[in-house]
Design a protein around this motif. Sequence first.
Motif, mmCIF file in Angstrom:
data_model
loop_
_atom_site.group_PDB
_atom_site.id
_atom_site.type_symbol
_atom_site.label_atom_id
_atom_site.label_comp_id
_atom_site.label_asym_id
_atom_site.label_seq_id
_atom_site.Cartn_x
_atom_site.Cartn_y
_atom_site.Cartn_z
ATOM 1 N N ALA A 94 6.976 4.461 10.464
ATOM 2 C CA ALA A 94 6.890 3.395 11.472
ATOM 3 C C ALA A 94 5.859 2.327 11.126
ATOM 4 O O ALA A 94 6.181 1.142 11.133
ATOM 5 N N PRO A 95 4.615 2.689 10.817
ATOM 6 C CA PRO A 95 3.615 1.636 10.578
ATOM 7 C C PRO A 95 3.733 0.950 9.221
ATOM 8 O O PRO A 95 3.197 -0.134 9.040
ATOM 9 N N ALA A 97 6.116 -0.668 7.729
ATOM 10 C CA ALA A 97 6.767 -1.982 7.772
ATOM 11 C C ALA A 97 5.844 -3.072 8.287
ATOM 12 O O ALA A 97 5.923 -4.213 7.842
ATOM 13 N N ARG A 98 4.947 -2.739 9.206
ATOM 14 C CA ARG A 98 4.069 -3.788 9.739
ATOM 15 C C ARG A 98 2.732 -3.888 8.992
ATOM 16 O O ARG A 98 2.084 -4.926 9.050
ATOM 17 N N LEU A 99 2.324 -2.829 8.257
ATOM 18 C CA LEU A 99 1.031 -2.847 7.573
ATOM 19 C C LEU A 99 1.107 -3.155 6.082
ATOM 20 O O LEU A 99 0.097 -3.507 5.475
ATOM 21 N N ASP A 101 3.095 -5.054 2.672
ATOM 22 C CA ASP A 101 3.948 -6.134 2.189
ATOM 23 C C ASP A 101 4.951 -5.533 1.205
ATOM 24 O O ASP A 101 4.560 -5.014 0.164
ATOM 25 N N ARG A 128 12.220 3.069 1.704
ATOM 26 C CA ARG A 128 12.208 1.859 2.520
ATOM 27 C C ARG A 128 12.082 0.597 1.676
ATOM 28 O O ARG A 128 11.795 -0.476 2.176
#
Length: 175
Positions: A94-95, A97-99, A101, A128
Motif C-alpha cells: 500500500a505505501p 506507490a505513494r512513497l 518513485d 508493482r
Amino acid sequence: MNQQLSAAPQHTSSAPAATGDSPSAVLAVPPAPPAEAAALLRAALARHTDVSDVAADLATGTPGFTLVDSRSTAAWDQGHVPGAVHLPAASIRAPAARLLDPARPVVTYCWGPGCDGATRAALALAERGFRVKEMLGGFEYWVREGFPYDTADGRRTTAPDPLTAPVRDADDCGC
C-alpha cells in the motif's frame, strides 16, 4: 592408486571434467564455461549489491536509488541506514506507490543474511513495476562495516558494534 606428477598438464581438452572426475570437493561439479559464468554473474549483480557500494553511493548525496529498510518498526527504531525509507515487508504494497518513485531503482535491505525480508520486499516491489536490488548482508553487515546508522531517538552512531565488528587491517576489503 599411484599417480605421477609432471610439469605438463595431462588433460589438454578445454572442456570441463565430467562430474565426479576430480578428487576436489570444489571441482566435483566443474565450473561453468566462461560465457555462461559471465551471464550468471551479471544476472546476480543485476539483483544484488553490497553494503560498501551502497555506502559509497549514499556518500555522494545523489545515489540514484531509494534505499528501503524492510524490517519491523522495532528494528528500525533500534537502528537504520541514514536516508533509508521505512517500508516493512509485511505491509509494503500500500505505501510503496505513494512513497516511492517508480522511475527510480530501489535497493531493499533487512536484518541480515539469515532474513528474507529484503527478498520479500523486493518481490512485492518488482511485482508493482519497480526496478529492485537487494543489499547483501543487510543491516547486520552495515554495522559490521562500521558505517553510521541512525536510531529512533535521533542519535547517529558511527562506531561499529564491538560484538560483530570484523578484525581488519584496512578499511577496504579489496573487492
